[in-house]
Scaffold this active site. Structure first.
Site, PDB file in Angstrom:
ATOM      1  N   LYS A   9      81.058  74.798 114.771  1.00 33.95           N
ATOM      2  CA  LYS A   9      80.531  74.572 113.427  1.00 33.95           C
ATOM      3  C   LYS A   9      79.583  75.725 113.035  1.00 33.95           C
ATOM      4  CE  LYS A   9      80.963  69.512 113.886  1.00 33.95           C
ATOM      5  NZ  LYS A   9      80.210  68.240 114.034  1.00 33.95           N
ATOM      6  N   PHE A  57      76.373  59.740 105.547  1.00 34.78           N
ATOM      7  CA  PHE A  57      76.104  61.141 105.881  1.00 34.78           C
ATOM      8  C   PHE A  57      77.227  62.077 105.438  1.00 34.78           C
ATOM      9  CE2 PHE A  57      78.042  59.027 109.570  1.00 34.78           C
ATOM     10  CZ  PHE A  57      79.129  59.843 109.827  1.00 34.78           C
ATOM     11  N   ARG A  85      86.695  66.387 124.832  1.00 31.48           N
ATOM     12  CA  ARG A  85      85.599  65.522 124.348  1.00 31.48           C
ATOM     13  C   ARG A  85      84.503  65.392 125.409  1.00 31.48           C
ATOM     14  NH1 ARG A  85      85.361  63.615 118.944  1.00 31.48           N
ATOM     15  NH2 ARG A  85      84.476  61.666 119.714  1.00 31.48           N
ATOM     16  N   THR A  91      78.672  62.265 120.442  1.00 30.47           N
ATOM     17  CA  THR A  91      78.407  62.687 119.057  1.00 30.47           C
ATOM     18  C   THR A  91      76.922  62.954 118.826  1.00 30.47           C
ATOM     19  OG1 THR A  91      80.312  61.403 118.329  1.00 30.47           O
ATOM     20  CG2 THR A  91      78.690  62.006 116.637  1.00 30.47           C
ATOM     21  N   ARG A 102      77.009  69.746 123.729  1.00 30.85           N
ATOM     22  CA  ARG A 102      75.974  69.174 122.850  1.00 30.85           C
ATOM     23  C   ARG A 102      74.717  68.818 123.653  1.00 30.85           C
ATOM     24  NH1 ARG A 102      80.223  65.306 119.599  1.00 30.85           N
ATOM     25  NH2 ARG A 102      80.788  66.741 117.902  1.00 30.85           N
ATOM     26  N   ASN A 112      75.309  69.340 115.441  1.00 32.76           N
ATOM     27  CA  ASN A 112      75.778  69.172 116.834  1.00 32.76           C
ATOM     28  C   ASN A 112      76.828  70.204 117.260  1.00 32.76           C
ATOM     29  OD1 ASN A 112      77.888  68.094 115.428  1.00 32.76           O
ATOM     30  ND2 ASN A 112      77.847  66.080 116.422  1.00 32.76           N
ATOM     31  N   GLU A 126      95.037  67.761 112.713  1.00 32.50           N
ATOM     32  CA  GLU A 126      94.030  68.804 112.499  1.00 32.50           C
ATOM     33  C   GLU A 126      94.633  70.197 112.706  1.00 32.50           C
ATOM     34  OE1 GLU A 126      90.320  65.858 113.739  1.00 32.50           O
ATOM     35  OE2 GLU A 126      90.870  67.476 115.105  1.00 32.50           O
TER      36      GLU A 126
HETATM   37  P1  GDP Z   1      82.532  63.477 116.587  1.00 32.06           P
HETATM   38  O1  GDP Z   1      83.996  63.156 116.675  1.00 32.06           O
HETATM   39  O2  GDP Z   1      81.817  63.307 117.902  1.00 32.06           O
HETATM   40  O3  GDP Z   1      82.254  64.829 115.984  1.00 32.06           O
HETATM   41  O4  GDP Z   1      81.848  62.378 115.637  1.00 32.06           O
HETATM   42  P2  GDP Z   1      82.407  61.661 114.294  1.00 32.06           P
HETATM   43  O5  GDP Z   1      83.856  61.951 114.089  1.00 32.06           O
HETATM   44  O6  GDP Z   1      81.973  60.239 114.350  1.00 32.06           O
HETATM   45  O7  GDP Z   1      81.535  62.364 113.157  1.00 32.06           O
HETATM   46  C1  GDP Z   1      81.870  63.659 112.717  1.00 32.06           C
HETATM   47  C2  GDP Z   1      80.604  64.455 112.555  1.00 32.06           C
HETATM   48  O8  GDP Z   1      79.795  63.854 111.532  1.00 32.06           O
HETATM   49  C3  GDP Z   1      79.687  64.490 113.783  1.00 32.06           C
HETATM   50  O9  GDP Z   1      80.055  65.457 114.741  1.00 32.06           O
HETATM   51  C4  GDP Z   1      78.353  64.815 113.153  1.00 32.06           C
HETATM   52  O10 GDP Z   1      78.259  66.214 112.822  1.00 32.06           O
HETATM   53  C5  GDP Z   1      78.433  64.018 111.847  1.00 32.06           C
HETATM   54  N1  GDP Z   1      77.821  62.701 112.012  1.00 32.06           N
HETATM   55  C6  GDP Z   1      78.318  61.617 112.658  1.00 32.06           C
HETATM   56  N2  GDP Z   1      77.464  60.573 112.609  1.00 32.06           N
HETATM   57  C7  GDP Z   1      76.383  61.021 111.907  1.00 32.06           C
HETATM   58  C8  GDP Z   1      75.141  60.430 111.517  1.00 32.06           C
HETATM   59  O11 GDP Z   1      74.863  59.273 111.809  1.00 32.06           O
HETATM   60  N3  GDP Z   1      74.280  61.226 110.792  1.00 32.06           N
HETATM   61  C9  GDP Z   1      74.569  62.515 110.455  1.00 32.06           C
HETATM   62  N4  GDP Z   1      73.681  63.222 109.769  1.00 32.06           N
HETATM   63  N5  GDP Z   1      75.726  63.109 110.811  1.00 32.06           N
HETATM   64  C10 GDP Z   1      76.614  62.375 111.529  1.00 32.06           C
HETATM   65 MG    MG Z   2      85.347  62.861 115.144  1.00 32.31          MG
END
Ligand code: GDP
Ligand code: MG
Length: 148
Positions: A9, A57, A85, A91, A102, A112, A126
């Site tokens: 990112k 968010f 992962r 996350t 992370r 992150n 994707e």
């Molecule tokens: P990932 O698959 O681990 O990346 O997580 P998700 O698919 O659930 O969310 C995608 C991205 O959204 C995450 O990597 C974070 O950058 C962001 N994100 C997820 N949950 C939150 C949250 O509760 N707050 C904020 N600010 N960003 C979030």
């Molecule tokens: Mg995700």
């Protein structure tokens, strides 16, 4: 062989973590099958994160992803989606184990530094979105040293 879509990112790029992150996937034994530095627009980012539309968010997430260039990658290997992962970590960086990307380099969930596909089906979607040209076709000469 399985593929995963991995994206560094904008914060990961700005913080100079591109080499470190690529190195972790390379050293594990996965094979790089696509790599590009690119800036994406709002519509593209919203498409990538369409599953999260409606989350509180979401707008902040889109602003974050379009705030600078990202490094989009295809990595190949046995179980690369699930193992990728694990290499990335949870996350929320506060929940990510030390030794994960992370866990070692991030503090806030909204910064992150890296994305990884969460399933083989997500990876397929994707990769189709980010790499319409498909993976680069090559075979690592290390293959027989990594796989039995
Ligand atoms: P990932 O698959 O681990 O990346 O997580 P998700 O698919 O659930 O969310 C995608 C991205 O959204 C995450 O990597 C974070 O950058 C962001 N994100 C997820 N949950 C939150 C949250 O509760 N707050 C904020 N600010 N960003 C979030
Ligand atoms: Mg995700």
């Amino acid at each position: 062989m399985e593929h995963s879509f991995i994206m560094i990112k904008p914060d990961g790029v700005q913080r100079g973590l591109v080499g470190e992150i690529i190195s972790r996937f390379e050293k594990k034994g996965f094979a790089l099958k696509g790599l590009k530095l690119m800036s994406v627009d709002r519509a593209f980012a919203e498409n990538h994160y369409s599953d999260l539309a409606g989350k509180p968010f979401f707008n902040g997430l889109i602003e974050y992803i379009i705030s600078g260039p990202v490094v989009a990658m295809i990595w190949e290997g046995k179980n690369v989606v699930a193992t990728g992962r694990k290499i990335i970590g949870a996350t929320k960086p506060a929940d990510s184990d030390v030794g994960t990307i992370r866990g070692d380099f991030a503090i806030d969930v909204g910064r992150n530094i890296i994305h990884g596909s969460d399933s083989v089906e997500s990876a397929r979607k994707e990769i189709a979105l980010w790499f319409s040209e498909g993976p680069v076709n090559w075979q690592s000469s290390l293959h027989s040293w990594i796989y039995e």
